[in-house]
Motif scaffolding. Structure first.
Motif, PDB file in Angstrom:
ATOM      1  N   GLY A   4     -99.113  82.962 -12.166  1.00 53.81           N
ATOM      2  CA  GLY A   4     -99.090  81.577 -11.722  1.00 53.81           C
ATOM      3  C   GLY A   4    -100.114  81.351 -10.625  1.00 53.81           C
ATOM      4  O   GLY A   4    -100.685  82.306 -10.076  1.00 53.81           O
ATOM      5  N   PRO A   5    -100.351  80.091 -10.266  1.00 54.16           N
ATOM      6  CA  PRO A   5    -101.370  79.773  -9.254  1.00 54.16           C
ATOM      7  C   PRO A   5    -101.034  80.322  -7.874  1.00 54.16           C
ATOM      8  O   PRO A   5    -101.928  80.466  -7.029  1.00 54.16           O
ATOM      9  CB  PRO A   5    -101.381  78.238  -9.246  1.00 54.16           C
ATOM     10  CG  PRO A   5    -100.037  77.840  -9.793  1.00 54.16           C
ATOM     11  CD  PRO A   5     -99.695  78.895 -10.799  1.00 54.16           C
ATOM     12  N   GLU A   6     -99.758  80.656  -7.638  1.00 63.11           N
ATOM     13  CA  GLU A   6     -99.374  81.209  -6.337  1.00 63.11           C
ATOM     14  C   GLU A   6    -100.098  82.522  -6.048  1.00 63.11           C
ATOM     15  O   GLU A   6    -100.381  82.845  -4.895  1.00 63.11           O
ATOM     16  CB  GLU A   6     -97.860  81.434  -6.276  1.00 63.11           C
ATOM     17  CG  GLU A   6     -97.022  80.187  -6.431  1.00 63.11           C
ATOM     18  CD  GLU A   6     -96.854  79.789  -7.898  1.00 63.11           C
ATOM     19  OE1 GLU A   6     -96.367  78.673  -8.151  1.00 63.11           O
ATOM     20  OE2 GLU A   6     -97.198  80.601  -8.788  1.00 63.11           O
ATOM     21  N   GLU A   7    -100.413  83.281  -7.118  1.00 58.42           N
ATOM     22  CA  GLU A   7    -101.091  84.558  -6.922  1.00 58.42           C
ATOM     23  C   GLU A   7    -102.464  84.364  -6.272  1.00 58.42           C
ATOM     24  O   GLU A   7    -102.792  85.006  -5.273  1.00 58.42           O
ATOM     25  CB  GLU A   7    -101.255  85.278  -8.263  1.00 58.42           C
ATOM     26  CG  GLU A   7     -99.954  85.712  -8.907  1.00 58.42           C
ATOM     27  CD  GLU A   7    -100.177  86.260 -10.299  1.00 58.42           C
ATOM     28  OE1 GLU A   7     -99.803  87.416 -10.535  1.00 58.42           O
ATOM     29  OE2 GLU A   7    -100.729  85.539 -11.143  1.00 58.42           O
ATOM     30  N   LYS A  65     -91.790  83.901  -8.334  1.00 56.72           N
ATOM     31  CA  LYS A  65     -92.517  82.703  -7.894  1.00 56.72           C
ATOM     32  C   LYS A  65     -92.105  82.329  -6.474  1.00 56.72           C
ATOM     33  O   LYS A  65     -92.945  82.072  -5.610  1.00 56.72           O
ATOM     34  CB  LYS A  65     -92.251  81.545  -8.856  1.00 56.72           C
ATOM     35  CG  LYS A  65     -92.978  80.249  -8.494  1.00 56.72           C
ATOM     36  CD  LYS A  65     -92.696  79.178  -9.543  1.00 56.72           C
ATOM     37  CE  LYS A  65     -93.517  77.922  -9.315  1.00 56.72           C
ATOM     38  NZ  LYS A  65     -93.122  77.216  -8.071  1.00 56.72           N
ATOM     39  N   ARG A  66     -90.809  82.301  -6.226  1.00 54.65           N
ATOM     40  CA  ARG A  66     -90.336  81.928  -4.892  1.00 54.65           C
ATOM     41  C   ARG A  66     -90.740  82.974  -3.855  1.00 54.65           C
ATOM     42  O   ARG A  66     -91.024  82.643  -2.701  1.00 54.65           O
ATOM     43  CB  ARG A  66     -88.823  81.721  -4.897  1.00 54.65           C
ATOM     44  CG  ARG A  66     -88.385  80.460  -5.635  1.00 54.65           C
ATOM     45  CD  ARG A  66     -86.995  80.023  -5.216  1.00 54.65           C
ATOM     46  NE  ARG A  66     -85.981  80.989  -5.603  1.00 54.65           N
ATOM     47  CZ  ARG A  66     -85.245  80.888  -6.707  1.00 54.65           C
ATOM     48  NH1 ARG A  66     -85.422  79.869  -7.533  1.00 54.65           N
ATOM     49  NH2 ARG A  66     -84.333  81.804  -6.998  1.00 54.65           N
ATOM     50  N   ARG A  67     -90.767  84.245  -4.258  1.00 45.52           N
ATOM     51  CA  ARG A  67     -91.184  85.296  -3.322  1.00 45.52           C
ATOM     52  C   ARG A  67     -92.655  85.132  -2.953  1.00 45.52           C
ATOM     53  O   ARG A  67     -93.035  85.252  -1.790  1.00 45.52           O
ATOM     54  CB  ARG A  67     -90.927  86.673  -3.914  1.00 45.52           C
ATOM     55  CG  ARG A  67     -91.021  87.802  -2.883  1.00 45.52           C
ATOM     56  CD  ARG A  67     -90.992  89.168  -3.545  1.00 45.52           C
ATOM     57  NE  ARG A  67     -89.971  89.243  -4.569  1.00 45.52           N
ATOM     58  CZ  ARG A  67     -90.049  90.017  -5.647  1.00 45.52           C
ATOM     59  NH1 ARG A  67     -91.122  90.772  -5.846  1.00 45.52           N
ATOM     60  NH2 ARG A  67     -89.088  90.052  -6.540  1.00 45.52           N
ATOM     61  N   LEU A  68     -93.503  84.868  -3.952  1.00 44.62           N
ATOM     62  CA  LEU A  68     -94.921  84.631  -3.672  1.00 44.62           C
ATOM     63  C   LEU A  68     -95.092  83.450  -2.723  1.00 44.62           C
ATOM     64  O   LEU A  68     -95.887  83.503  -1.777  1.00 44.62           O
ATOM     65  CB  LEU A  68     -95.674  84.374  -4.980  1.00 44.62           C
ATOM     66  CG  LEU A  68     -95.956  85.594  -5.859  1.00 44.62           C
ATOM     67  CD1 LEU A  68     -96.298  85.159  -7.286  1.00 44.62           C
ATOM     68  CD2 LEU A  68     -97.094  86.437  -5.283  1.00 44.62           C
ATOM     69  N   GLU A  69     -94.347  82.392  -2.959  1.00 49.44           N
ATOM     70  CA  GLU A  69     -94.441  81.209  -2.099  1.00 49.44           C
ATOM     71  C   GLU A  69     -93.999  81.529  -0.675  1.00 49.44           C
ATOM     72  O   GLU A  69     -94.605  81.067   0.302  1.00 49.44           O
ATOM     73  CB  GLU A  69     -93.595  80.073  -2.677  1.00 49.44           C
ATOM     74  CG  GLU A  69     -94.155  79.506  -3.977  1.00 49.44           C
ATOM     75  CD  GLU A  69     -93.203  78.532  -4.647  1.00 49.44           C
ATOM     76  OE1 GLU A  69     -93.675  77.725  -5.476  1.00 49.44           O
ATOM     77  OE2 GLU A  69     -91.981  78.568  -4.359  1.00 49.44           O
ATOM     78  N   ALA A  70     -92.937  82.310  -0.535  1.00 47.11           N
ATOM     79  CA  ALA A  70     -92.436  82.658   0.795  1.00 47.11           C
ATOM     80  C   ALA A  70     -93.427  83.528   1.556  1.00 47.11           C
ATOM     81  O   ALA A  70     -93.663  83.321   2.758  1.00 47.11           O
ATOM     82  CB  ALA A  70     -91.088  83.366   0.667  1.00 47.11           C
ATOM     83  N   VAL A  71     -94.036  84.491   0.867  1.00 44.20           N
ATOM     84  CA  VAL A  71     -95.017  85.352   1.522  1.00 44.20           C
ATOM     85  C   VAL A  71     -96.262  84.545   1.878  1.00 44.20           C
ATOM     86  O   VAL A  71     -96.848  84.727   2.952  1.00 44.20           O
ATOM     87  CB  VAL A  71     -95.367  86.553   0.628  1.00 44.20           C
ATOM     88  CG1 VAL A  71     -96.473  87.398   1.265  1.00 44.20           C
ATOM     89  CG2 VAL A  71     -94.130  87.411   0.379  1.00 44.20           C
ATOM     90  N   LEU A  72     -96.665  83.627   1.011  1.00 40.35           N
ATOM     91  CA  LEU A  72     -97.800  82.755   1.304  1.00 40.35           C
ATOM     92  C   LEU A  72     -97.530  81.939   2.566  1.00 40.35           C
ATOM     93  O   LEU A  72     -98.417  81.770   3.420  1.00 40.35           O
ATOM     94  CB  LEU A  72     -98.066  81.829   0.113  1.00 40.35           C
ATOM     95  CG  LEU A  72     -99.190  80.805   0.276  1.00 40.35           C
ATOM     96  CD1 LEU A  72    -100.519  81.497   0.558  1.00 40.35           C
ATOM     97  CD2 LEU A  72     -99.288  79.932  -0.975  1.00 40.35           C
ATOM     98  N   GLU A  73     -96.325  81.455   2.713  1.00 45.87           N
ATOM     99  CA  GLU A  73     -95.967  80.701   3.919  1.00 45.87           C
ATOM    100  C   GLU A  73     -96.071  81.587   5.165  1.00 45.87           C
ATOM    101  O   GLU A  73     -96.585  81.153   6.197  1.00 45.87           O
ATOM    102  CB  GLU A  73     -94.544  80.158   3.777  1.00 45.87           C
ATOM    103  CG  GLU A  73     -94.083  79.306   4.949  1.00 45.87           C
ATOM    104  CD  GLU A  73     -92.703  78.729   4.732  1.00 45.87           C
ATOM    105  OE1 GLU A  73     -92.044  78.389   5.728  1.00 45.87           O
ATOM    106  OE2 GLU A  73     -92.273  78.633   3.564  1.00 45.87           O
TER     107      GLU A  73
END
Length: 219
Positions: free
Chosen positions: A130-133, A192-200
């Motif tokens: 996904g784009p989060e990567e 997906k949620r983990r990637l988003e959390a780490v991005l934050e």
């Protein structure tokens, strides 16, 4: 037998657990540990004689004052394989534990051993793209311009190669020092949620740091 298969076999029967409130292990990462308590020296000795599999666990709130006993453990842990060991004075050990898979504790076993064992389910990540990567990779690239060169040189190649849940885990392991936050990210099973959390988390870190040098392209 692969490391994942070894973890799954141990989890299905009797998985050795080291509760350590100060440390959280992620899959695909390595943590150094000094083992000095007698019960966990026995655990490492038994692990080295068998499958070398050990899980690292966090304790539930309120464990203070009960550590010498068997205070409740949080159900999501990381199981890994001892990839290096050194026995030192008084039967203590230095080890490197390589994280393999999240596990969910099903039940703690009653045994006559000094250390703790559980039955558990292995929770390998499902494939994800996904784009989060790419957003996380670019954020790490920006972060690399604000941290010491040795830190950036270690993190950038790993980030470039990793994908999905592994990408979230290796970045989280590198940038999240607090055990409570690390456990939150370990317990997030949705990639997906983990990637988003780490991005934050990376974004918050970038906001606190000033650029220290220019960098070339990430490749």
């Amino acid at each position: 037998m692969t490391a994942q298969e070894r973890v799954e076999r141990a989890a299905a029967s009797a998985l050795k657990v080291f509760p350590l409130p100060s440390a959280v292990l992620f899959p695909h990462t390595v943590i150094p540990l000094h083992i000095f308590e007698p019960r966990y020296r026995a655990m490492v000795k038994d692990a080295l004689a068998t499958d070398r599999v050990v899980a690292l666990a966090q304790l539930e709130d309120g464990w203070e004052g009960k550590y010498e006993g068997r205070p409740p453990m949080q159900s999501i842990m990381c199981a890994g394989v001892i990839v290096w060991d050194e026995e030192v004075e008084e039967g203590r050990y230095n080890i490197l534990l390589q994280g393999v898979s999240r596990i969910r504790m099903v039940t703690e076993l009653t045994t006559d051993k000094a250390y703790r064992e559980v039955q558990a389910l292995s929770l390998p990540d499902l494939p994800y793209q996904g784009p989060e990567e790419e957003r996380l990779r670019q954020a790490v690239f920006e972060l690399a311009g604000r941290v010491p060169p040795t830190f950036a040189e270690n993190l950038l190649p790993v980030t470039a190669r990793a994908a999905g849940g592994k990408l979230a885990d290796v970045v989280a392991s590198a940038i999240s020092p607090e055990a409570e936050r690390r456990q939150q990210l370990l317990a997030e099973l949705d990639v997906k949620r983990r990637l988003e959390a780490v991005l934050e988390d990376v974004g918050e870190l970038i906001a606190r740091l000033q650029p220290v040098r220019p960098l070339g392209p990430l490749n």
